[in-house]
Design an enzyme around this catalytic site. Structure first.
Site, PDB file in Angstrom:
ATOM      1  N   GLU A 156      -2.523  15.553  -9.906  1.00  0.00           N
ATOM      2  CA  GLU A 156      -1.334  15.255 -10.604  1.00  0.00           C
ATOM      3  C   GLU A 156      -1.700  14.838 -11.991  1.00  0.00           C
ATOM      4  O   GLU A 156      -1.152  15.233 -12.857  1.00  0.00           O
ATOM      5  CB  GLU A 156      -0.439  14.013 -10.047  1.00  0.00           C
ATOM      6  CG  GLU A 156       0.024  14.326  -8.636  1.00  0.00           C
ATOM      7  CD  GLU A 156      -0.727  14.221  -7.394  1.00  0.00           C
ATOM      8  OE1 GLU A 156      -1.923  14.118  -7.646  1.00  0.00           O
ATOM      9  OE2 GLU A 156      -0.336  14.365  -6.467  1.00  0.00           O
TER      10      GLU A 156
ATOM     11  N   HIS B 289       5.465   5.842   1.010  1.00  0.00           N
ATOM     12  CA  HIS B 289       6.261   7.389   1.125  1.00  0.00           C
ATOM     13  C   HIS B 289       7.608   6.936   0.835  1.00  0.00           C
ATOM     14  O   HIS B 289       8.490   7.627   1.152  1.00  0.00           O
ATOM     15  CB  HIS B 289       5.874   8.104   2.238  1.00  0.00           C
ATOM     16  CG  HIS B 289       4.642   8.807   2.120  1.00  0.00           C
ATOM     17  ND1 HIS B 289       3.249   8.172   2.348  1.00  0.00           N
ATOM     18  CD2 HIS B 289       4.008  10.125   1.644  1.00  0.00           C
ATOM     19  CE1 HIS B 289       2.398   9.073   2.338  1.00  0.00           C
ATOM     20  NE2 HIS B 289       2.952  10.260   1.963  1.00  0.00           N
TER      21      HIS B 289
END
Lengths: 339, 329
Positions: free
Chosen positions: A65, A134
């Site tokens: 990322e 998450h």
């Protein structure tokens, strides 16, 4: 709106259609992210785009990322208009330097001489037992730092119109898609995840909230799944004799305070519901705005419902306890009405 | 292969078989409440579920050389690693069922298992466990102990910044650290060839001046052999290693993954080379065990796993307000 033809689409299809229509018009737009290619995005945001545009413009990336979101910054400075996907917003931690210190600040630090036309789309939200790493929304974490527009549309119509607006904007836009509102086959397919979407391109402004239900007794301000929860509370509220006005924020940063003030001036009461943590969240921000700029509209203390400052637990029974729902909204609204 | 003792082979077989049976039961348990319409949040085991069927040699082949004091960190697909590190099976299963008796009292779930008694942890953020293992190795060095720390990761994590920062640190400080890269060919839907600039990650060891090992074709015996060397070197203070093993992902990235990106022929080809069967036939062929003994062993393994499931299923759920506890100690 420029087109009156309307089709019923899921949130994910609405988003991917916006990206497709903009990509056809502007070859400077490209997409980067994990599983955005053949898979079409884990949350469907790039459904079908690989077939239409190929791997040069729909680029699957390694799990890097910092690398690819940082690269979006570099490409944007060269005149491209990258759309990058951070799969889950929870993964922000590995790339926040690029987002907070660079993407958000370069325009300002350069005295407006460097543009950052980047859309950073990212999946948010819980409610399906995906646990602490998450399930977050982190609206406030992104809303806190200056330099980024942060949007969190609820309905397919707005997902498309705000994605189009985000792509056309010359500034960084953090585009938060709620997983449960994407209409994905493997999740709980709720009615709100399917809705009418005009076929042609159109814009929904990035800075405007929307009154989605008019009422007279209390204003409920929410976003995404909390907007859905507020709508689900309507029948129960009516049973209790409460006619609520519901505002879907749509934009986290900036917050459309005029729409909120106007509503509170009418209802005199305010409840803010957030799927983010309580402390320093948008419940605090909206409450502060109303208390400091529309105080005399109020006839009762402001109510706040949010995650009670704990990580999102895994077990369903625990998770349901911490994420506000329609019952919590009804109970809290009654409390405010009776205060 | 001849240099592997019967004791070690049986241990490896036991952990691999236990892990496989655990996952096969989990496949079924997970689907409860999710049929006929799949909904990830429904049923007694909700949320994402990443199963390790096929990846057993990576875990058993190195954990056979570890002791309780050695540390293991694992990623989002952790069950085989946990079983090989001898995590409390009952409390692990209960955690996956979100029960109060679980390792984290139902707060963590299948991606977030913590068993400090055997120094095991795992997490849902790719590559995040690597520096944690480096820290454990640093602690061992500071304490003057011969403990080692092993970080299990997928091949996708080898492209994260944390991987490279951690390896430089571990090499710089000559720590007793081993990273095991379980290369199952797929980062969700992205094949290794589309994510990684080198065919095999063992060559990356050269960048840190450390030892790199490559285990081809999910070979449990070769995994045993290179792990033995890497662990011995780490214990002797000879520094860190990278071990990459080409392993198999029999199932989707997560249960419910439509796997439209993968060739239909791939999984049957991999299943035909089942590593557990390879160990079993070796044991029998070398006269280390009879079919009958293996059947008895299997029966014991199955009953141990079944007991863990019974424990989990019969355990109480947490009280809703328990959600507010354990924030600080």
């Amino acid at each position: 709106m420029t087109d009156t033809k309307v089709q019923k689409l899921t949130g994910s299809k609405a988003m991917s259609l916006a990206i497709e229509q903009e990509m056809l018009k502007d070859d400077k737009i490209f997409v980067m992210g994990e599983d955005v290619g053949k898979y079409g995005g884990i949350f469907g945001s790039t459904t079908g785009l690989m077939d239409k545009f190929g791997p040069d413009r729909i680029m699957d990336t390694p799990i890097s990322e910092t690398g690819f979101i940082g690269a979006a910054i570099g490409a944007a400075a060269e005149g491209f208009r990258p759309i990058v996907e951070l799969m889950f917003v929870d993964f922000h931690g590995v790339v926040m330097d690029q987002i907070y210190n660079h993407m958000a600040k370069i325009t300002y630090m350069s005295g407006g001489n460097v543009k950052m036309p980047i859309v950073l789309m990212t999946g948010v939200g819980g409610g399906y037992s995906d646990a602490a790493q998450h399930s977050q929304t982190l609206y406030a974490s992104f809303g806190h730092l200056p330099g980024m527009k942060v949007v969190a549309p609820t309905f397919p119509h707005d997902l498309k119109g705000m994605m189009t607006a985000a792509i056309r904007d010359d500034n960084p836009v953090v585009f938060m898609l709620h997983k449960t509102l994407q209409g994905l086959g493997w999740m709980d397919q709720i009615p709100a995840s399917l809705g009418p979407v005009p076929e042609g391109d159109y814009i929904v402004p990035l800075n405007k909230a929307q009154v989605i239900k008019e009422g007279t007794d209390i204003t409920i301000v929410a976003a995404q799944m909390m907007t859905v929860a507020a709508m689900n509370a309507v029948a129960g509220l009516e049973k209790a004799g409460i006619n609520a006005e519901i505002i879907d924020l749509r934009s986290i940063k900036p917050i459309d305070k005029e729409t909120i003030f106007k509503s509170v001036a009418k209802t005199k009461k305010l409840l803010i519901v957030d799927e983010d943590y309580l402390s320093y969240g948008y419940t605090a921000e909206v409450a502060a705005l109303v208390a400091s700029e529309a105080f005399y509209s109020l006839e009762a203390p402001i109510g706040r419902l949010a995650i009670p400052d704990v990580p999102i637990p895994y077990s369903s029974v625990l998770e349901k306890y911490v994420i506000p729902d329609a019952n919590n909204i009804i109970a809290k609204a009654k409390e405010i009405m009776e205060s | 292969m001849k240099d592997i003792s019967k004791e070690h082979l049986v241990w490896m077989y036991t952990k691999m078989k236990m892990s496989r049976y655990f996952e096969e039961r989990m496949e079924k348990a997970y689907m409860e409440g999710k049929q006929p319409v799949f909904n990830i949040g429904a049923g007694p085991v909700p949320g994402e579920m990443h199963l390790s069927n096929g990846q057993e040699p990576a875990a058993a082949g190195i954990c056979v050389h570890l002791k309780k004091e050695d540390t293991v960190t694992a990623p989002h697909r952790p069950h085989h690693n946990a079983i090989a590190k001898e995590v409390d099976l009952k409390r692990m299963t209960a955690e996956i069922y979100g029960k109060k008796t679980g390792l984290g009292k139902g707060k963590g779930g299948h991606m977030h298992l913590f068993d400090p008694a055997v120094k095991f942890s795992c997490g849902g953020i790719v590559a995040a466990g690597i520096p944690h293992a480096v820290g454990a190795a640093l602690a061992a060095k500071k304490l003057g102990e011969d403990w080692v720390a092993v970080a299990f990761i997928g091949e996708g994590a080898a492209n994260a910044g944390a991987f490279h920062e951690s390896l430089n640190l571990a090499a710089l400080w000559k720590l007793p650290f081993i990273v095991v890269i379980e290369d199952n060919s797929w980062g969700i839907s992205v094949p290794k060839s589309d994510s990684t600039c080198v065919p095999f990650n063992d060559v990356r060891a050269a960048a840190y001046g450390i030892k790199g090992y490559l285990v081809r074709d999910n070979d449990p015996f070769e995994m045993y052999r290179v792990s033995k060397e890497a662990v011995e070197r780490a214990r002797k203070g000879e520094g860190p290693s990278i071990i990459e093993i080409e392993t198999y992902r029999f199932l989707g990235h997560f249960q419910g993954d439509p796997e439209l990106y993968r060739d239909k022929e791939e999984v049957p080809t991999l299943r035909a080379k089942d590593p557990i069967e390879r160990v079993k036939s070796h044991l029998i062929k070398e006269g280390m065990a009879t079919e009958k003994e293996m059947d008895a062993l299997d029966a014991n393994i199955i009953s141990e796993v079944d007991e863990a499931y019974e424990f989990a299923i019969n355990s109480p759920l947490p009280a809703p307000e328990d959600a507010l506890e354990d924030m600080f100690v």
